[in-house]
Design a protein around this motif. Structure first.
Motif, PDB file in Angstrom:
ATOM      1  N   LEU A   1       8.622  -7.681  -5.663  1.00 58.41           N
ATOM      2  CA  LEU A   1       9.172  -7.569  -3.803  1.00 58.41           C
ATOM      3  C   LEU A   1      10.335  -6.339  -4.315  1.00 58.41           C
ATOM      4  O   LEU A   1      11.019  -5.644  -3.370  1.00 58.41           O
ATOM      5  CB  LEU A   1       9.784  -8.360  -3.300  1.00 58.41           C
ATOM      6  CG  LEU A   1      10.043  -8.578  -2.060  1.00 58.41           C
ATOM      7  CD1 LEU A   1       9.036  -7.376  -0.985  1.00 58.41           C
ATOM      8  CD2 LEU A   1      10.617 -10.003  -1.086  1.00 58.41           C
ATOM      9  N   ARG A   2      11.414  -6.762  -4.810  1.00 59.37           N
ATOM     10  CA  ARG A   2      12.357  -6.120  -4.907  1.00 59.37           C
ATOM     11  C   ARG A   2      12.553  -4.647  -5.797  1.00 59.37           C
ATOM     12  O   ARG A   2      13.539  -3.805  -4.709  1.00 59.37           O
ATOM     13  CB  ARG A   2      13.868  -6.840  -6.114  1.00 59.37           C
ATOM     14  CG  ARG A   2      14.505  -7.796  -5.108  1.00 59.37           C
ATOM     15  CD  ARG A   2      14.559  -8.832  -6.882  1.00 59.37           C
ATOM     16  NE  ARG A   2      14.740 -10.140  -6.539  1.00 59.37           N
ATOM     17  CZ  ARG A   2      14.237 -11.287  -5.888  1.00 59.37           C
ATOM     18  NH1 ARG A   2      12.835 -10.889  -5.924  1.00 59.37           N
ATOM     19  NH2 ARG A   2      14.695 -12.209  -5.317  1.00 59.37           N
ATOM     20  N   PRO A   3      11.493  -4.388  -6.676  1.00 60.22           N
ATOM     21  CA  PRO A   3      11.920  -3.368  -6.611  1.00 60.22           C
ATOM     22  C   PRO A   3      11.328  -1.758  -5.420  1.00 60.22           C
ATOM     23  O   PRO A   3      11.466  -1.226  -5.414  1.00 60.22           O
ATOM     24  CB  PRO A   3      11.231  -2.653  -7.831  1.00 60.22           C
ATOM     25  CG  PRO A   3      10.223  -4.566  -8.029  1.00 60.22           C
ATOM     26  CD  PRO A   3      11.449  -5.020  -7.593  1.00 60.22           C
ATOM     27  N   MET A   4      10.022  -2.887  -5.332  1.00 62.81           N
ATOM     28  CA  MET A   4       9.361  -1.828  -4.064  1.00 62.81           C
ATOM     29  C   MET A   4      10.386  -1.707  -2.773  1.00 62.81           C
ATOM     30  O   MET A   4      10.093  -0.412  -2.046  1.00 62.81           O
ATOM     31  CB  MET A   4       7.745  -3.215  -3.385  1.00 62.81           C
ATOM     32  CG  MET A   4       6.948  -3.255  -3.637  1.00 62.81           C
ATOM     33  SD  MET A   4       5.484  -3.927  -3.157  1.00 62.81           S
ATOM     34  CE  MET A   4       5.817  -5.975  -3.188  1.00 62.81           C
TER      35      MET A   4
ATOM     36  N   GLU B   1       0.693  -1.008   0.446  1.00 66.55           N
ATOM     37  CA  GLU B   1       0.168   0.076   0.249  1.00 66.55           C
ATOM     38  C   GLU B   1       0.612   1.108  -0.209  1.00 66.55           C
ATOM     39  O   GLU B   1       0.805   2.253  -0.684  1.00 66.55           O
ATOM     40  CB  GLU B   1      -1.096  -0.020   1.539  1.00 66.55           C
ATOM     41  CG  GLU B   1      -2.296  -1.238   1.286  1.00 66.55           C
ATOM     42  CD  GLU B   1      -2.954  -0.369  -0.107  1.00 66.55           C
ATOM     43  OE1 GLU B   1      -3.185   0.381  -0.127  1.00 66.55           O
ATOM     44  OE2 GLU B   1      -3.559  -1.730  -1.117  1.00 66.55           O
ATOM     45  N   LEU B   2       2.104   1.325   1.191  1.00 67.23           N
ATOM     46  CA  LEU B   2       2.773   2.747   0.856  1.00 67.23           C
ATOM     47  C   LEU B   2       3.546   3.273  -0.229  1.00 67.23           C
ATOM     48  O   LEU B   2       3.715   3.749  -0.566  1.00 67.23           O
ATOM     49  CB  LEU B   2       3.632   2.057   1.915  1.00 67.23           C
ATOM     50  CG  LEU B   2       3.104   2.081   3.572  1.00 67.23           C
ATOM     51  CD1 LEU B   2       4.164   2.331   4.756  1.00 67.23           C
ATOM     52  CD2 LEU B   2       2.706   3.753   3.678  1.00 67.23           C
ATOM     53  N   THR B   3       3.884   1.402  -1.374  1.00 66.32           N
ATOM     54  CA  THR B   3       4.833   1.574  -2.570  1.00 66.32           C
ATOM     55  C   THR B   3       3.758   2.194  -3.766  1.00 66.32           C
ATOM     56  O   THR B   3       4.206   2.147  -5.160  1.00 66.32           O
ATOM     57  CB  THR B   3       5.368   1.036  -2.258  1.00 66.32           C
ATOM     58  OG1 THR B   3       4.667  -0.505  -2.330  1.00 66.32           O
ATOM     59  CG2 THR B   3       6.499   1.161  -1.389  1.00 66.32           C
ATOM     60  N   ARG B   4       2.358   1.630  -3.493  1.00 70.16           N
ATOM     61  CA  ARG B   4       1.669   1.687  -5.005  1.00 70.16           C
ATOM     62  C   ARG B   4       1.306   2.720  -5.446  1.00 70.16           C
ATOM     63  O   ARG B   4       1.635   2.517  -6.707  1.00 70.16           O
ATOM     64  CB  ARG B   4       0.082   1.553  -4.465  1.00 70.16           C
ATOM     65  CG  ARG B   4      -0.711   0.745  -5.286  1.00 70.16           C
ATOM     66  CD  ARG B   4      -2.334   0.711  -4.848  1.00 70.16           C
ATOM     67  NE  ARG B   4      -2.502   0.073  -3.396  1.00 70.16           N
ATOM     68  CZ  ARG B   4      -3.065  -1.213  -3.907  1.00 70.16           C
ATOM     69  NH1 ARG B   4      -2.541  -1.660  -4.531  1.00 70.16           N
ATOM     70  NH2 ARG B   4      -2.371  -2.145  -2.696  1.00 70.16           N
TER      71      ARG B   4
ATOM     72  N   ALA C   1      14.179   4.160  -0.137  1.00 68.64           N
ATOM     73  CA  ALA C   1      14.319   6.069  -0.708  1.00 68.64           C
ATOM     74  C   ALA C   1      13.105   6.613   0.331  1.00 68.64           C
ATOM     75  O   ALA C   1      13.726   7.092   0.315  1.00 68.64           O
ATOM     76  CB  ALA C   1      13.765   6.166  -2.402  1.00 68.64           C
ATOM     77  N   ALA C   2      12.399   5.935   0.330  1.00 71.41           N
ATOM     78  CA  ALA C   2      10.897   6.954   0.899  1.00 71.41           C
ATOM     79  C   ALA C   2      11.227   6.631   2.426  1.00 71.41           C
ATOM     80  O   ALA C   2      11.279   8.410   3.012  1.00 71.41           O
ATOM     81  CB  ALA C   2       9.575   6.209   1.239  1.00 71.41           C
ATOM     82  N   LEU C   3      12.347   5.955   3.438  1.00 75.17           N
ATOM     83  CA  LEU C   3      12.625   5.529   4.313  1.00 75.17           C
ATOM     84  C   LEU C   3      13.936   6.927   4.893  1.00 75.17           C
ATOM     85  O   LEU C   3      13.721   7.414   5.956  1.00 75.17           O
ATOM     86  CB  LEU C   3      13.165   4.765   5.059  1.00 75.17           C
ATOM     87  CG  LEU C   3      13.212   3.952   6.554  1.00 75.17           C
ATOM     88  CD1 LEU C   3      12.149   3.550   6.894  1.00 75.17           C
ATOM     89  CD2 LEU C   3      14.105   2.788   6.386  1.00 75.17           C
TER      90      LEU C   3
END
Length: 345
Positions: free
Chosen positions: A68-71, A29-32, A77-79
């Motif tokens: 999963l890897r690109p997520m 959800e956070l990376t959608r 990056a967001a972190l």
């Protein structure tokens, strides 16, 4: 390797996929929003006037898997507080690298299935699979250059070389029942964990985060990748076919030396070692041999201990994120570790 979407509960035999799914849902959800951009970029970069290239690439790219890897690239990056668009191209590049290795792996391993579908090599041949994999690698590096981060390019290009080294190392230990646990861990660090590590490291790098943050994210990815592969090793002897997107026992039939085999061989009797030599080293597999392999592994706790080792690396992955303050993304990354390990339960 496909990410699990369903698996059997050890006690009831019922699907426990929903519990595992819940653990990765927050990351999804956070990376959608960014993943939608990544997916669009993946589709646009597989285009070619050579018709077979998009056909082969899209056969695998559209066949499922959580990406999963690109997520993880987007999440780290967001972190790290990244603000920009470079992480989208890097994430797409990471997925292209992963897809290329799958196309190459299926040729090397002579695999018939990938994520529950016929492997590309079965439909278009080995030559096309290898060459389309090379095309995807070229596209991946093109996107990395476009981002303009020399450090990110260095991390991912180094990863490509390490992955290739891991593949060659795996060839050197293939069918060798004398393989040690340390040797096997070196294989999976290269061929599996390195891309997880690089995918996680480039996020803070393009955010110009402190070196300690980038090192922490790399450690998270490396240990997660090792745990991920060890769980897959155990599932190949104890899972169900649709869990892995391949047939249970494929590693056994292909003569792969994985950690459950290494442990079983070391702990076994002379008769049991002769069994492993006949089946894996000499490729003399008979009816009932897979069931016998599973029995020997259970007798020596090889599967249980493989899962315990995975849990050890999973804990190290979580510990690596300890220097980051509490946030929804940090929680999602920790829950992703739980998701990867929970596939075995």
């Amino acid at each position: 390797m496909g990410v699990v979407v369903a698996f059997e509960d050890k006690e009831t035999g019922q699907g426990a996929g929903k519990a595992s799914q819940a653990r990765i849902e927050q990351l999804v959800e956070l990376t959608r929003p960014d993943m939608e951009r990544v997916n669009a970029m993946i589709l646009s970069r597989t285009g070619s006037e050579v018709t077979m290239i998009p056909e082969v690439a899209n056969h695998l790219i559209s066949s499922g898997g959580k990406r999963l890897r690109p997520m993880l690239t987007l999440a780290t990056a967001a972190l790290s507080g990244y603000r920009g668009d470079g992480h989208v191209k890097l994430a797409a590049g990471v997925e292209f690298m992963h897809t290329a290795t799958l196309l190459h792996d299926d040729v090397v391993d002579q695999s018939d299935m990938r994520r529950g579908k016929l492997a590309a090599r079965m439909l278009w041949g080995n030559e096309a699979s290898v060459l389309v994999g090379d095309f995807l690698l070229g596209q991946a590096f093109k996107m990395m250059v476009e981002v303009g981060s020399l450090r990110a390019l260095d991390i991912l290009s180094t990863a490509a070389a390490v992955i290739a080294e891991g593949e060659v190392l795996q060839l050197s230990v293939a069918k060798n029942t004398q393989t040690t646990e340390d040797e096997y861990l070196s294989v999976i660090r290269g061929k599996t964990a390195e891309l997880f590590a690089a995918a996680c490291e480039v996020g803070p790098v393009i955010a110009n985060a402190p070196k300690a943050d980038a090192a922490a994210c790399r450690s998270y990815g490396l240990n997660l990748g090792i745990a991920f592969q060890l769980i897959d090793d155990a599932l190949d002897y104890g899972g169900i076919a649709n869990t892995l997107g391949k047939n249970t026992g494929d590693d056994f039939r292909e003569g792969k030396i994985t950690l459950p085999v290494v442990l079983s061989f070391r702990r076994g009797s002379e008769t049991e070692r002769a069994f492993w030599t006949r089946t894996l080293q000499d490729s003399d597999i008979r009816d009932g041999d897979l069931e016998e392999a599973q029995t020997i592994m259970k007798r020596h706790r090889a599967l249980a201990d493989t899962i315990e080792r995975a849990e050890h690396y999973a804990k190290m992955a979580k510990d690596a994120l300890g220097l980051f303050p509490a946030s929804a993304m940090k929680q999602a990354l920790n829950e992703t570790v739980d998701f990867c390990v929970a596939r075995a339960h």
